[in-house]
Design an enzyme around this catalytic site. Structure first.
Site, short mmCIF file in Angstrom:
data_model
loop_
_atom_site.label_atom_id
_atom_site.label_comp_id
_atom_site.label_asym_id
_atom_site.label_seq_id
_atom_site.Cartn_x
_atom_site.Cartn_y
_atom_site.Cartn_z
N GLU A 1 -5.42 2.16 -1.56
CA GLU A 1 -6.49 1.44 -0.87
C GLU A 1 -7.05 0.33 -1.78
OE1 GLU A 1 -7.45 1.00 2.06
OE2 GLU A 1 -9.50 0.30 1.84
N TRP A 2 -6.18 -0.61 -2.11
CA TRP A 2 -6.56 -1.80 -2.89
C TRP A 2 -7.42 -1.43 -4.10
CZ3 TRP A 2 -2.86 -4.49 -1.23
CH2 TRP A 2 -2.54 -4.56 0.12
N GLU B 1 -5.52 -2.13 13.82
CA GLU B 1 -5.97 -1.12 12.84
C GLU B 1 -7.30 -0.55 13.31
OE1 GLU B 1 -6.35 -2.26 8.67
OE2 GLU B 1 -4.48 -3.40 8.80
N PHE C 1 -7.21 7.01 3.77
CA PHE C 1 -7.32 6.70 5.20
C PHE C 1 -6.27 7.42 6.05
CE2 PHE C 1 -10.07 3.20 4.02
CZ PHE C 1 -10.80 2.91 5.17
N HIS D 1 0.63 -9.40 4.59
CA HIS D 1 -0.47 -8.44 4.49
C HIS D 1 -0.86 -8.34 3.01
CE1 HIS D 1 -2.52 -4.72 6.38
NE2 HIS D 1 -3.03 -4.87 5.18
N ASN E 1 -8.29 -5.81 13.55
CA ASN E 1 -8.52 -4.62 12.73
C ASN E 1 -10.00 -4.34 12.86
OD1 ASN E 1 -5.89 -4.83 11.97
ND2 ASN E 1 -6.30 -5.62 9.92
N TYR F 1 -13.14 -1.73 12.18
CA TYR F 1 -13.65 -0.54 11.50
C TYR F 1 -15.10 -0.27 11.89
CZ TYR F 1 -9.30 -0.39 9.03
OH TYR F 1 -7.96 -0.27 8.77
N TRP G 1 -5.11 3.42 11.73
CA TRP G 1 -4.96 3.18 10.30
C TRP G 1 -5.56 4.37 9.59
CZ3 TRP G 1 -2.47 -0.54 7.51
CH2 TRP G 1 -2.66 -0.48 6.12
N ARG H 1 3.59 0.05 12.95
CA ARG H 1 3.30 -1.27 12.36
C ARG H 1 3.41 -1.16 10.84
NH1 ARG H 1 -2.40 -3.96 11.09
NH2 ARG H 1 -1.55 -5.90 10.24
N GLN I 1 0.81 -1.22 0.00
CA GLN I 1 0.00 0.00 0.00
C GLN I 1 0.85 1.27 0.00
OE1 GLN I 1 -2.81 -1.75 3.18
NE2 GLN I 1 -4.15 -0.42 2.02
N ASN J 1 -2.21 -10.79 8.56
CA ASN J 1 -3.22 -9.75 8.63
C ASN J 1 -4.51 -10.32 8.03
OD1 ASN J 1 -3.86 -6.74 8.95
ND2 ASN J 1 -4.55 -7.14 6.85
N GLU J 2 -5.49 -10.56 8.87
CA GLU J 2 -6.84 -10.91 8.44
C GLU J 2 -6.94 -12.10 7.49
OE1 GLU J 2 -9.71 -7.94 7.61
OE2 GLU J 2 -8.55 -6.34 8.51
C1 BGC Z 1 -6.76 -3.84 5.70
C2 BGC Z 1 -6.05 -2.61 5.16
C3 BGC Z 1 -7.06 -1.68 4.49
C4 BGC Z 1 -8.09 -1.30 5.52
C5 BGC Z 1 -9.13 -0.29 5.02
C6 BGC Z 1 -8.02 -3.50 6.47
O1 BGC Z 1 -8.86 -4.59 6.59
O2 BGC Z 1 -5.90 -4.58 6.52
O3 BGC Z 1 -5.06 -3.02 4.26
O4 BGC Z 1 -6.44 -0.55 3.94
O5 BGC Z 1 -8.79 -2.48 5.90
O6 BGC Z 1 -9.89 -0.82 3.99
#
Ligand code: BGC
Length: 469
Positions: A427-428, A374, A436, A124, A306, A308, A420, A79, A22, A168-169
């Site tokens: 962002e993928w 995150e 972010f 990741h 992580n 959100y 994060w 991180r 990223q 990671n996830e």
């Molecule tokens: C991921 C990050 C991503 C973030 C926001 C997370 O689940 O680990 O790489 O940028 O979500 O979408």
């Protein structure tokens, strides 16, 4: 209750995070091998905004500047992840790339010289292309290559890094990168779907769990003398029922199993297996042998999340088409809820989900130490706002740190909180259209200057007052 630094124990970690693909750029430098993302980026129309393939934060080259900015932010830890193909260009130990390793050593040394400790994620999302072409996480043989990669990292960086995160996830990787789901991000090059698509996410998830456990055991047997901790970061998708009807309560439990618990239970429960709801619904799920169970059980010094936002769910109506296999297998459906704090995006403002998730761990996983690895939100997407005046993000961060404070007061062992993200980055599938960072980057600026948003100042002031109390 108000946010108050005095409730955070001494030594509590306030960090920020990024991941290799990223932010790094310099994909041809150091003899780095190709990762799946190099290939994905080359597909026209695939990434939002169609950015040129070489646009990035240039963090590989600008790492010294970044360390100064991290210092300005005041974090005690940073991180980041190691790009597997920068260290092992074809993903295997056939060639260990000293130049790639040197970069990560330089970065760690620069961080430490400036009083910031590294937290390193070993995986990741950026699978070496050669590994992917050989089946990726669907091929159990590739677990050997991942273990080799981790051994190299422990050997070469173990004197500098004391906090390691294996994955990671896993759940996110299984659903977005192994099995293509219509309408969801697709984190792998376009290839024919695997023959066993129906089972693919579960096979991949199981392989990753076993790879994680092997890496944990490897550190314990060969590197424990280096004095580090090894944990794992999970998808922190907590769920709530849409009503108090039993069928919605059951659907919410299943949703939590499918979104998060299936990658945690085998490590953190005595049972050492996937949730019973999954075993009942998916007769094809392979069992874990007693040896595998023993290897998995308690294979983490801490549990990272992580987080959100949570999800509100109800029972799936008979015959209704779902977004993906995940919801139809789990037999649940989402219900719209909570405030869209960033506009029309997937983020909702619900800090209570983080609090309740931490309490879930305390009550169900023997209060293993947790780490928020995150948490953050994007710039507002659909309203004309000055991007540096990100008041909504200040509110989001404040609300979530307060949720952690309340969880600590309720007896949860939380080691740290990680924002994060440090800088706006790739962002993928959303490319650079979704930001972010607490530092803004103008990607058209040849200097890629990092400019503090209001949220960076808020976080720095909060950390300052924590350090003083
Ligand atoms: C991921 C990050 C991503 C973030 C926001 C997370 O689940 O680990 O790489 O940028 O979500 O979408």
């Amino acid at each position: 209750m108000e946010l108050d630094t005095k409730f955070f124990p001494k030594g509590f970690i306030f960090a920020t995070a990024t991941s290799a693909y990223q932010i790094e750029g310099s994909n041809e430098l150091d003899g780095r091998g190709r990762s799946i993302w190099d290939e994905i980026r080359e597909q026209k129309g695939r990434i939002a905004g169609d950015p040129a393939v070489d646009v990035s934060c240039e963090a590989r080259l600008r790492y010294k500047e970044d360390v100064q900015t991290l210092k300005e932010l005041g974090v005690s830890h940073y991180r980041f992840s190691i790009s597997w193909s920068r260290v092992l260009p074809d993903g295997t130990a056939r060639k260990v790339n000293e130049e790639g390793i040197k970069f990560y050593r330089d970065l760690c040394e620069e961080l430490l010289a400036n009083g910031i400790k590294p937290i390193v994620s070993l995986f990741h999302a950026d699978v070496p292309l050669a590994i992917y072409d050989d089946g990726g996480w669907l091929n159990p043989k590739n677990n050997d290559h991942f273990v080799d990669f981790c051994r190299v990292c422990f050997e070469k960086l173990g004197d500098l890094v004391k906090i390691w995160i294996t994955f990671n996830e896993i759940a996110m990787q299984a659903w977005s990168a192994i099995c293509r789901i219509e309408g969801h991000p697709w984190h792998c090059p376009d290839r024919p779907d695997p023959e066993n698509k129906r089972q693919a996410p579960y096979i991949g998830g199981r392989n990753m769990l076993l790879a994680h456990a092997r890496v944990y055991r490897l550190y314990q047997s060969d590197f424990k003398g280096k004095g580090g901790q090894v944990g794992i970061t999970h998808t922190g998708k907590f769920t709530y029922p849409a009503s108090n009807k039993q069928e919605d309560i059951d659907a919410s439990r299943r949703a939590f199993d499918w979104l998060s618990r299936w990658t945690m239970d085998p490590i953190f429960t005595d049972d050492g297996d996937f949730p019973a709801s999954m075993r009942a619904a998916l007769p094809f799920l392979s069992s874990f042998s007693n040896e595998e169970k023993a290897m998995l059980k308690n294979s983490a010094d801490f549990l990272g999340f992580n987080y959100y936002c949570p999800f509100k769910v109800r029972a799936l109506e008979a015959g209704k088409k779902t977004q993906s296999l995940l919801e139809s297998d789990g037999d649940f459906d989402y219900v719209e809820s909570w405030e869209k704090i960033c506009g029309e995006t997937w983020i909702r403002y619900a800090p209570e989900g983080l609090h309740d998730l931490l309490l879930f761990v305390k009550d169900n996983y023997k209060n293993i130490p947790t780490f928020v690895t995150e948490n953050g939100c994007m710039d507002i997407v659909d309203r004309p706002v000055e991007p540096l005046e990100d008041d909504h993000r200040v509110r989001y961060i404040e609300g979530h740190i307060l949720a952690v404070q309340k969880a600590i007061q309720a007896g949860c062992k939380v080691l740290g909180y990680t924002l994060w993200s440090f800088i706006d980055n790739f962002e993928w599938d959303d490319g650079f259209t979704v930001r972010f960072g607490v530092y803004r980057i103008d990607f058209a600026d040849p200097d890629k200057k990092r400019v503090a948003k209001k949220s960076a100042r808020f976080y720095r002031n909060f950390i300052d007052s924590f350090n003083k109390c």
